[in-house]
Design a protein around this motif. Structure first.
Motif, PDB file in Angstrom:
ATOM      1  N   LYS A  10       0.800  -1.081   0.143  1.00  0.00           N
ATOM      2  CA  LYS A  10      -0.500   0.043   0.238  1.00  0.00           C
ATOM      3  C   LYS A  10       0.669   0.874  -0.065  1.00  0.00           C
ATOM      4  CE  LYS A  10      -4.623  -1.868   2.508  1.00  0.00           C
ATOM      5  NZ  LYS A  10      -5.686  -1.796   3.446  1.00  0.00           N
ATOM      6  N   GLY A  11       1.919   1.489   1.048  1.00  0.00           N
ATOM      7  CA  GLY A  11       3.158   2.316   1.015  1.00  0.00           C
ATOM      8  C   GLY A  11       3.468   2.494  -0.376  1.00  0.00           C
ATOM      9  N   GLU A  12       4.046   1.565  -0.994  1.00  0.00           N
ATOM     10  CA  GLU A  12       4.714   1.447  -2.000  1.00  0.00           C
ATOM     11  C   GLU A  12       3.960   2.616  -3.709  1.00  0.00           C
ATOM     12  OE1 GLU A  12       7.575   0.946  -5.677  1.00  0.00           O
ATOM     13  OE2 GLU A  12       7.674   1.206  -3.441  1.00  0.00           O
ATOM     14  N   PHE A  13       2.472   1.429  -3.857  1.00  0.00           N
ATOM     15  CA  PHE A  13       1.782   2.118  -4.790  1.00  0.00           C
ATOM     16  C   PHE A  13       0.891   3.577  -4.211  1.00  0.00           C
ATOM     17  CE2 PHE A  13       0.562  -2.679  -5.510  1.00  0.00           C
ATOM     18  CZ  PHE A  13       0.321  -2.105  -6.991  1.00  0.00           C
ATOM     19  N   GLN A  14       0.808   3.489  -2.825  1.00  0.00           N
ATOM     20  CA  GLN A  14       0.236   5.664  -2.266  1.00  0.00           C
ATOM     21  C   GLN A  14       1.730   6.723  -2.741  1.00  0.00           C
ATOM     22  OE1 GLN A  14      -0.794   5.403   1.167  1.00  0.00           O
ATOM     23  NE2 GLN A  14      -2.803   4.299   1.174  1.00  0.00           N
ATOM     24  N   ALA A  15       2.895   5.494  -2.642  1.00  0.00           N
ATOM     25  CA  ALA A  15       4.402   6.838  -2.767  1.00  0.00           C
ATOM     26  C   ALA A  15       3.975   7.535  -4.084  1.00  0.00           C
ATOM     27  CB  ALA A  15       5.075   6.484  -2.307  1.00  0.00           C
ATOM     28  N   GLY A  16       3.908   6.622  -4.797  1.00  0.00           N
ATOM     29  CA  GLY A  16       3.928   6.566  -6.703  1.00  0.00           C
ATOM     30  C   GLY A  16       2.718   6.865  -7.279  1.00  0.00           C
ATOM     31  N   GLY A  17       1.816   7.282  -6.417  1.00  0.00           N
ATOM     32  CA  GLY A  17       0.500   8.592  -7.159  1.00  0.00           C
ATOM     33  C   GLY A  17      -0.549   7.285  -7.070  1.00  0.00           C
ATOM     34  N   ARG A  18      -0.386   5.839  -7.259  1.00  0.00           N
ATOM     35  CA  ARG A  18      -1.813   5.157  -7.565  1.00  0.00           C
ATOM     36  C   ARG A  18      -2.264   4.658  -6.869  1.00  0.00           C
ATOM     37  NH1 ARG A  18       1.791   0.383  -9.995  1.00  0.00           N
ATOM     38  NH2 ARG A  18      -0.456   0.009 -10.821  1.00  0.00           N
ATOM     39  N   MET A  19      -3.566   5.709  -6.576  1.00  0.00           N
ATOM     40  CA  MET A  19      -4.482   5.449  -5.188  1.00  0.00           C
ATOM     41  C   MET A  19      -5.234   4.301  -5.971  1.00  0.00           C
ATOM     42  SD  MET A  19      -3.051   7.123  -3.396  1.00  0.00           S
ATOM     43  CE  MET A  19      -4.483   6.849  -1.439  1.00  0.00           C
ATOM     44  N   GLY A  20      -5.573   4.023  -6.954  1.00  0.00           N
ATOM     45  CA  GLY A  20      -7.007   3.139  -7.338  1.00  0.00           C
ATOM     46  C   GLY A  20      -6.561   1.507  -7.101  1.00  0.00           C
ATOM     47  N   PRO A  21      -5.199   1.134  -7.643  1.00  0.00           N
ATOM     48  CA  PRO A  21      -5.416  -0.228  -6.698  1.00  0.00           C
ATOM     49  C   PRO A  21      -5.716  -0.854  -5.016  1.00  0.00           C
ATOM     50  CG  PRO A  21      -3.548   0.510  -8.441  1.00  0.00           C
ATOM     51  CD  PRO A  21      -4.152   1.397  -8.134  1.00  0.00           C
ATOM     52  N   VAL A  22      -5.149   0.687  -4.527  1.00  0.00           N
ATOM     53  CA  VAL A  22      -4.920   0.581  -3.019  1.00  0.00           C
ATOM     54  C   VAL A  22      -7.474   0.820  -2.315  1.00  0.00           C
ATOM     55  CG1 VAL A  22      -4.625   1.349  -0.685  1.00  0.00           C
ATOM     56  CG2 VAL A  22      -2.764   1.801  -2.319  1.00  0.00           C
ATOM     57  N   ALA A  23      -7.271   1.622  -3.916  1.00  0.00           N
ATOM     58  CA  ALA A  23      -8.951   1.853  -2.902  1.00  0.00           C
ATOM     59  C   ALA A  23     -10.247   0.517  -3.114  1.00  0.00           C
ATOM     60  CB  ALA A  23      -9.041   2.706  -4.049  1.00  0.00           C
ATOM     61  N   TYR A  24      -8.909  -0.170  -4.290  1.00  0.00           N
ATOM     62  CA  TYR A  24      -9.464  -1.217  -4.699  1.00  0.00           C
ATOM     63  C   TYR A  24      -9.833  -3.008  -4.156  1.00  0.00           C
ATOM     64  CZ  TYR A  24     -11.362   0.725  -9.214  1.00  0.00           C
ATOM     65  OH  TYR A  24     -11.754   1.254 -10.219  1.00  0.00           O
ATOM     66  N   ALA A  25      -8.126  -2.719  -3.749  1.00  0.00           N
ATOM     67  CA  ALA A  25      -7.958  -3.584  -2.675  1.00  0.00           C
ATOM     68  C   ALA A  25      -8.790  -3.529  -1.610  1.00  0.00           C
ATOM     69  CB  ALA A  25      -6.720  -3.746  -2.491  1.00  0.00           C
ATOM     70  N   GLN A  26      -8.933  -1.911  -1.019  1.00  0.00           N
ATOM     71  CA  GLN A  26      -9.538  -2.083   0.625  1.00  0.00           C
ATOM     72  C   GLN A  26     -11.463  -2.477   0.413  1.00  0.00           C
ATOM     73  OE1 GLN A  26      -8.789   1.875   1.530  1.00  0.00           O
ATOM     74  NE2 GLN A  26      -7.398   1.629   2.399  1.00  0.00           N
ATOM     75  N   VAL A  27     -11.641  -2.316  -0.856  1.00  0.00           N
ATOM     76  CA  VAL A  27     -13.039  -3.124  -1.807  1.00  0.00           C
ATOM     77  C   VAL A  27     -12.960  -4.656  -1.208  1.00  0.00           C
ATOM     78  CG1 VAL A  27     -14.847  -2.773  -2.789  1.00  0.00           C
ATOM     79  CG2 VAL A  27     -13.948  -0.460  -1.979  1.00  0.00           C
ATOM     80  N   VAL A  28     -12.652  -4.392  -1.840  1.00  0.00           N
ATOM     81  CA  VAL A  28     -12.360  -6.504  -2.173  1.00  0.00           C
ATOM     82  C   VAL A  28     -11.841  -6.607  -1.120  1.00  0.00           C
ATOM     83  CG1 VAL A  28     -10.813  -8.430  -3.727  1.00  0.00           C
ATOM     84  CG2 VAL A  28     -11.172  -5.724  -4.524  1.00  0.00           C
TER      85      VAL A  28
END
Length: 536
Positions: free
Chosen positions: A144-162
């Motif tokens: 999550k930290g790696e994705f957020q640092a790269g501005g890729r919030m989509g995968p994190v948001a989808y992962a949380q819902v999944v």
């Protein structure tokens, strides 16, 4: 692309956060209703006794550490030290892994001791079942930290819902299977704990798949790049705690209740089975408050970076409108949600949880929505201006106050005393934070006319809804069965109350039209307010 922040950008960000947070929070709160209906108040007590242990650790690790890591990675990137990122990820993974293993051993090996301390030794099996989820946290936090640092919030948001969908599905389906086969309620509680393990596992698999698809192996010299370890560990710890402490407050209060409510009820003469049921009924308030603070909690996520950015401009003066608007929104919707829920609570209680038992207790409990909304907002503002240590101390004082007041009030007033102690403790935290904020940043949040408008809207709503409920209960829906009657009254009364409240605040212009336009989904309200106040 311009980095300039403005009010509209802020509110668009808040709208995105609101949508994603609402999905997760709705699932988190709503699944407790069918779960309680399946297992009853005793089964709900069993689950809620153990849930805070897992919730606190996973919130700190998967949320707090993810935020901290993304901030550290972003700072290294912006300072031209991107070559050090793989080494930082290694350090973070090992550090979070060590913390997770320590907590896993604490819960698994200490399950018997913790269960005995809570007064119910059979809870040990649930603690052991839930402890496995902690082992997934290092990989989840780093991804999550790696994705957020790269501005890729989509995968994190989808992962949380999944994660949440899988968790809720396993909990409800597994619990239904356990109950249908006549197994005891502690087995159902263990199944609910395994639901958390299943949800986090799917989240890890989901993020890992996306990450490895776009993974580029760094050169060996980057992996072995020297990075000072202590500053990384220090920042990871401090930032993760400050980022998650306000979210942890409600869970810490639940943890206090896990150790005190049941024990004190039994010690003061109540039978064990009755005490379990009373605690389960008291815990009905948890999902209600969770839903009530959705707006404040999502706005607080957006206000931290915004205020921090604005503080660097014109000596921070441009942050003031954001602070004032956010506080007024949190206050308005916190009051509306709390009082609106309180006035319909007996019917909501029966509609959702089958009985009207302890409705007075749940009314008192529900007022915590107001305090939590304001605390989350103030904490977010203080984080934005770099004030973290003292506010964190205030939150810990609130937890200690909750523990002491539970011991003083529960022997005399039962679960009503526990609900009252929560309100008093949160009020103490709020007043401390308000005083501290004013000391550092002496700005008026709202005018007298604003508070007057909220009071008038609240009183009008209470009078109208109370009168309608009497009419509906005794005339309109009298012929219906009790729970169906509560269903119709709840939905119609909530609709009426919301409509009356919005009419009054629109007529009195509690929030200006321009401000409504800036709020998520506020355009229609702004247009309605303009129409309502146009000269006839």
């Amino acid at each position: 692309m311009s980095n300039e922040w403005n009010m509209k950008t802020y509110m668009k960000g808040a709208a995105m956060l609101t949508v994603s947070a609402i999905i997760v929070k709705l699932l988190s709160a709503i699944y407790r209703v069918p779960f309680q209906n399946l297992v009853g108040d005793e089964g709900f007590y069993i689950y809620q006794q153990v849930y805070p242990f897992i919730g606190i650790i996973t919130t700190w690790t998967s949320f707090g550490f993810a935020v901290a890591l993304s901030k550290i990675l972003s700072e290294y990137k912006s300072s031209g030290k991107a070559h050090a990122l793989p080494r930082i990820l290694q350090i973070a993974f090992v550090y979070i892994g060590m913390i997770s293993i320590a907590f896993f051993l604490l819960l698994y090996l200490g399950s018997d001791f913790l269960a005995k301390t809570m007064g119910d030794e059979q809870l040990a099996s649930l603690l052991k079942a839930g402890s496995y989820v902690i082992l997934l946290m290092p990989l989840l936090a780093v991804l999550k930290g790696e994705f957020q640092a790269g501005g890729r919030m989509g995968p994190v948001a989808y992962a949380q819902v999944v994660e949440q969908v899988v968790r809720v599905s396993v909990i409800l389906l597994g619990t239904w299977m356990v109950v249908s086969n006549g197994l005891d309620l502690y087995k159902a509680g263990s199944m609910a704990m395994y639901g958390a393990v299943a949800g986090e596992s799917v989240g890890v698999i989901f993020l890992s798949f996306i990450y490895w698809r776009g993974f580029e192996r760094p050169p060996v010299n980057q992996i072995n790049q020297f990075v000072p370890i202590w500053p990384i560990l220090k920042d990871l710890t401090i930032i993760s705690i400050s980022a998650s402490i306000s979210a942890l407050l409600f869970l810490l209060f639940q943890l206090v209740d896990s150790f005190t409510v049941f024990q004190l009820l039994v010690e003061n003469g109540m039978g064990k089975l009755q005490a379990m049921e009373k605690k389960g009924i008291y815990d009905r308030g948890q999902p209600l408050v969770q839903l009530g603070i959705v707006i404040a909690s999502t706005l607080s996520l957006a206000i931290v970076p915004l205020v921090a950015h604005r503080m660097n401009k014109e000596k921070g003066r441009t942050a003031i409108p954001f602070m004032q608007l956010t506080f007024r929104i949190a206050f308005t919707f916190g009051i509306a949600a709390a009082l609106g829920l309180i006035v319909v609570l007996p019917y909501v209680n029966e509609m959702l949880f089958q009985t009207k038992e302890e409705s007075i207790t749940l009314m008192v409990f529900s007022f915590q929505i107001v305090w939590m909304s304001l605390i989350l907002t103030l904490m977010a503002m203080l984080q934005g201006i770099g004030k973290v240590k003292i506010p964190t101390l205030f939150l810990l004082i609130g937890v200690c106050s909750k523990w002491l007041l539970n011991g003083m009030l529960i022997p005399s007033y039962g679960v009503l005393g526990a609900a009252t102690s929560g309100n008093i403790s949160l009020a103490i935290v709020f007043l401390c934070m308000l005083f501290y904020f004013k000391k550092n940043w002496n700005i008026p949040f709202a005018s007298f006319a604003f508070y007057k408008g909220i009071v008038i809207a609240s009183l009008t709503m209470i009078v109208c809804v109370t009168a309608y409920e009497w009419l509906a209960d005794n005339v309109l829906f009298e012929s219906l069965t009790s729970r169906i009657r509560s269903l119709f009254i709840s939905f119609s009364a909530v609709t009426l109350g919301g409509f009356v409240f919005l009419i009054i605040i629109a007529k009195r212009r509690v929030i200006g039209e321009k401000e409504w336009f800036l709020l998520p989904f506020g355009k229609r309200m702004a247009i309605f307010q303009l129409w309502l106040n146009k000269e006839k």
